[in-house]
Design a protein around this motif. Sequence first.
Motif, PDB file in Angstrom:
ATOM      1  N   ARG A  98     118.685 -27.829   3.157  1.00 20.14           N
ATOM      2  CA  ARG A  98     118.210 -29.218   3.147  1.00 20.14           C
ATOM      3  C   ARG A  98     117.061 -29.388   4.134  1.00 20.14           C
ATOM      4  O   ARG A  98     116.044 -30.023   3.828  1.00 20.14           O
ATOM      5  CB  ARG A  98     119.364 -30.170   3.493  1.00 20.14           C
ATOM      6  N   VAL A  99     117.207 -28.816   5.325  1.00 16.87           N
ATOM      7  CA  VAL A  99     116.132 -28.869   6.321  1.00 16.87           C
ATOM      8  C   VAL A  99     114.859 -28.255   5.736  1.00 16.87           C
ATOM      9  O   VAL A  99     113.768 -28.832   5.825  1.00 16.87           O
ATOM     10  CB  VAL A  99     116.538 -28.175   7.636  1.00 16.87           C
TER      11      VAL A  99
ATOM     12  N   ILE B 135     111.792 -27.089  23.580  1.00 20.32           N
ATOM     13  CA  ILE B 135     112.404 -28.415  23.543  1.00 20.32           C
ATOM     14  C   ILE B 135     113.732 -28.352  22.783  1.00 20.32           C
ATOM     15  O   ILE B 135     113.747 -28.019  21.601  1.00 20.32           O
ATOM     16  CB  ILE B 135     111.479 -29.434  22.825  1.00 20.32           C
ATOM     17  N   PRO B 136     114.844 -28.681  23.440  1.00 20.55           N
ATOM     18  CA  PRO B 136     116.115 -28.773  22.718  1.00 20.55           C
ATOM     19  C   PRO B 136     116.273 -30.158  22.082  1.00 20.55           C
ATOM     20  O   PRO B 136     115.874 -31.167  22.672  1.00 20.55           O
ATOM     21  CB  PRO B 136     117.162 -28.558  23.810  1.00 20.55           C
ATOM     22  N   ILE B 137     116.847 -30.198  20.884  1.00 21.33           N
ATOM     23  CA  ILE B 137     117.103 -31.468  20.192  1.00 21.33           C
ATOM     24  C   ILE B 137     118.529 -31.416  19.650  1.00 21.33           C
ATOM     25  O   ILE B 137     118.910 -30.447  18.989  1.00 21.33           O
ATOM     26  CB  ILE B 137     116.141 -31.686  19.008  1.00 21.33           C
ATOM     27  N   THR B 138     119.299 -32.446  19.919  1.00 18.21           N
ATOM     28  CA  THR B 138     120.638 -32.579  19.339  1.00 18.21           C
ATOM     29  C   THR B 138     120.729 -33.963  18.714  1.00 18.21           C
ATOM     30  O   THR B 138     120.503 -34.970  19.387  1.00 18.21           O
ATOM     31  CB  THR B 138     121.739 -32.427  20.414  1.00 18.21           C
ATOM     32  N   LEU B 139     121.021 -34.001  17.414  1.00 17.95           N
ATOM     33  CA  LEU B 139     121.214 -35.265  16.691  1.00 17.95           C
ATOM     34  C   LEU B 139     122.608 -35.266  16.106  1.00 17.95           C
ATOM     35  O   LEU B 139     123.060 -34.262  15.538  1.00 17.95           O
ATOM     36  CB  LEU B 139     120.183 -35.406  15.564  1.00 17.95           C
ATOM     37  N   ARG B 140     123.281 -36.391  16.218  1.00 18.14           N
ATOM     38  CA  ARG B 140     124.642 -36.507  15.687  1.00 18.14           C
ATOM     39  C   ARG B 140     124.746 -37.744  14.808  1.00 18.14           C
ATOM     40  O   ARG B 140     124.021 -38.708  14.990  1.00 18.14           O
ATOM     41  CB  ARG B 140     125.644 -36.571  16.826  1.00 18.14           C
ATOM     42  N   ALA B 141     125.695 -37.692  13.892  1.00 20.40           N
ATOM     43  CA  ALA B 141     125.927 -38.817  12.964  1.00 20.40           C
ATOM     44  C   ALA B 141     126.457 -40.025  13.708  1.00 20.40           C
ATOM     45  O   ALA B 141     127.047 -39.950  14.719  1.00 20.40           O
ATOM     46  CB  ALA B 141     126.899 -38.396  11.875  1.00 20.40           C
TER      47      ALA B 141
ATOM     48  N   ASP C 197     123.283 -34.722   5.188  1.00 17.16           N
ATOM     49  CA  ASP C 197     121.887 -34.721   4.746  1.00 17.16           C
ATOM     50  C   ASP C 197     121.028 -35.684   5.559  1.00 17.16           C
ATOM     51  O   ASP C 197     119.873 -35.369   5.876  1.00 17.16           O
ATOM     52  CB  ASP C 197     121.793 -35.084   3.264  1.00 17.16           C
ATOM     53  N   ALA C 198     121.564 -36.844   5.892  1.00 14.15           N
ATOM     54  CA  ALA C 198     120.788 -37.843   6.647  1.00 14.15           C
ATOM     55  C   ALA C 198     120.394 -37.296   8.019  1.00 14.15           C
ATOM     56  O   ALA C 198     119.258 -37.510   8.476  1.00 14.15           O
ATOM     57  CB  ALA C 198     121.578 -39.142   6.791  1.00 14.15           C
ATOM     58  N   ILE C 199     121.296 -36.579   8.668  1.00 20.74           N
ATOM     59  CA  ILE C 199     120.989 -35.982   9.979  1.00 20.74           C
ATOM     60  C   ILE C 199     119.931 -34.895   9.817  1.00 20.74           C
ATOM     61  O   ILE C 199     118.998 -34.785  10.625  1.00 20.74           O
ATOM     62  CB  ILE C 199     122.266 -35.416  10.637  1.00 20.74           C
ATOM     63  N   ALA C 200     120.049 -34.086   8.774  1.00 18.41           N
ATOM     64  CA  ALA C 200     119.055 -33.029   8.526  1.00 18.41           C
ATOM     65  C   ALA C 200     117.678 -33.639   8.308  1.00 18.41           C
ATOM     66  O   ALA C 200     116.675 -33.166   8.855  1.00 18.41           O
ATOM     67  CB  ALA C 200     119.470 -32.184   7.329  1.00 18.41           C
ATOM     68  N   ASP C 201     117.614 -34.705   7.511  1.00 17.80           N
ATOM     69  CA  ASP C 201     116.341 -35.375   7.249  1.00 17.80           C
ATOM     70  C   ASP C 201     115.758 -35.986   8.521  1.00 17.80           C
ATOM     71  O   ASP C 201     114.548 -35.906   8.769  1.00 17.80           O
ATOM     72  CB  ASP C 201     116.517 -36.469   6.189  1.00 17.80           C
ATOM     73  N   LYS C 202     116.620 -36.595   9.331  1.00 17.10           N
ATOM     74  CA  LYS C 202     116.179 -37.207  10.593  1.00 17.10           C
ATOM     75  C   LYS C 202     115.636 -36.146  11.543  1.00 17.10           C
ATOM     76  O   LYS C 202     114.636 -36.369  12.229  1.00 17.10           O
ATOM     77  CB  LYS C 202     117.347 -37.963  11.222  1.00 17.10           C
ATOM     78  N   LEU C 203     116.283 -34.979  11.573  1.00 14.00           N
ATOM     79  CA  LEU C 203     115.821 -33.887  12.428  1.00 14.00           C
ATOM     80  C   LEU C 203     114.420 -33.437  12.026  1.00 14.00           C
ATOM     81  O   LEU C 203     113.534 -33.298  12.875  1.00 14.00           O
ATOM     82  CB  LEU C 203     116.791 -32.709  12.362  1.00 14.00           C
ATOM     83  N   VAL C 204     114.203 -33.239  10.744  1.00 18.42           N
ATOM     84  CA  VAL C 204     112.879 -32.804  10.272  1.00 18.42           C
ATOM     85  C   VAL C 204     111.823 -33.853  10.614  1.00 18.42           C
ATOM     86  O   VAL C 204     110.737 -33.517  11.101  1.00 18.42           O
ATOM     87  CB  VAL C 204     112.891 -32.501   8.763  1.00 18.42           C
ATOM     88  N   ALA C 205     112.125 -35.116  10.380  1.00 14.88           N
ATOM     89  CA  ALA C 205     111.167 -36.184  10.692  1.00 14.88           C
ATOM     90  C   ALA C 205     110.819 -36.182  12.180  1.00 14.88           C
ATOM     91  O   ALA C 205     109.649 -36.311  12.556  1.00 14.88           O
ATOM     92  CB  ALA C 205     111.738 -37.540  10.268  1.00 14.88           C
TER      93      ALA C 205
ATOM     94  N   MET D 105     123.209 -32.091  14.376  1.00 12.37           N
ATOM     95  CA  MET D 105     122.519 -30.816  14.275  1.00 12.37           C
ATOM     96  C   MET D 105     121.901 -30.496  15.623  1.00 12.37           C
ATOM     97  O   MET D 105     121.518 -31.387  16.368  1.00 12.37           O
ATOM     98  CB  MET D 105     121.426 -30.855  13.213  1.00 12.37           C
ATOM     99  N   ILE D 106     121.807 -29.223  15.854  1.00 14.28           N
ATOM    100  CA  ILE D 106     121.185 -28.744  17.079  1.00 14.28           C
ATOM    101  C   ILE D 106     119.941 -27.960  16.669  1.00 14.28           C
ATOM    102  O   ILE D 106     119.970 -27.182  15.721  1.00 14.28           O
ATOM    103  CB  ILE D 106     122.124 -27.806  17.854  1.00 14.28           C
ATOM    104  N   SER D 107     118.855 -28.207  17.396  1.00  8.60           N
ATOM    105  CA  SER D 107     117.641 -27.439  17.147  1.00  8.60           C
ATOM    106  C   SER D 107     117.008 -27.081  18.483  1.00  8.60           C
ATOM    107  O   SER D 107     117.112 -27.832  19.453  1.00  8.60           O
ATOM    108  CB  SER D 107     116.655 -28.250  16.304  1.00  8.60           C
TER     109      SER D 107
END
Length: 147
Positions: A108-109, A141-147, A39-47, A1-3
Amino acid sequence: MISLLQRVSSARVEVGGRVIGAIGPGLLMLVCAEPDDNDAIADKLVAKVLKLRIFADEAGKMNRSVADIGGGLLVVSQFTLAADVSSGNRPGFSAAAGPELGRRLYERVLATARASHPQVECGEFGADMQVHLVNDGPVTIPITLRA
């Protein structure tokens, strides 16, 4: 996910001239799902977002989170964060998740954020939105999380 996070003094989102979400001090969180996200990536992003220390403490250092300051979170879907501008002058968006997955992960986010933080507002997935903000700092702040 990108935020893309923007620390704000205030922010609001409008659809059709009507305010559908607004916060005072806090974070504007633009969110884009990618095809391999889950879903796990979405949850990790929110955390990560809720714990990110980007607000000033008493000494003026970035040492407090949005939760620490009791700030709001305004979550807005934005598939254009996945824009590919590597060739030509027109961005491509094939790196963004399709509408069905994008909507599911955006929801989910939102659900995860609302379960973890007391003040969460949102935009409307797929709508033509006008986002107004007063960027505080500015801090982006850019954030990119990947599986």
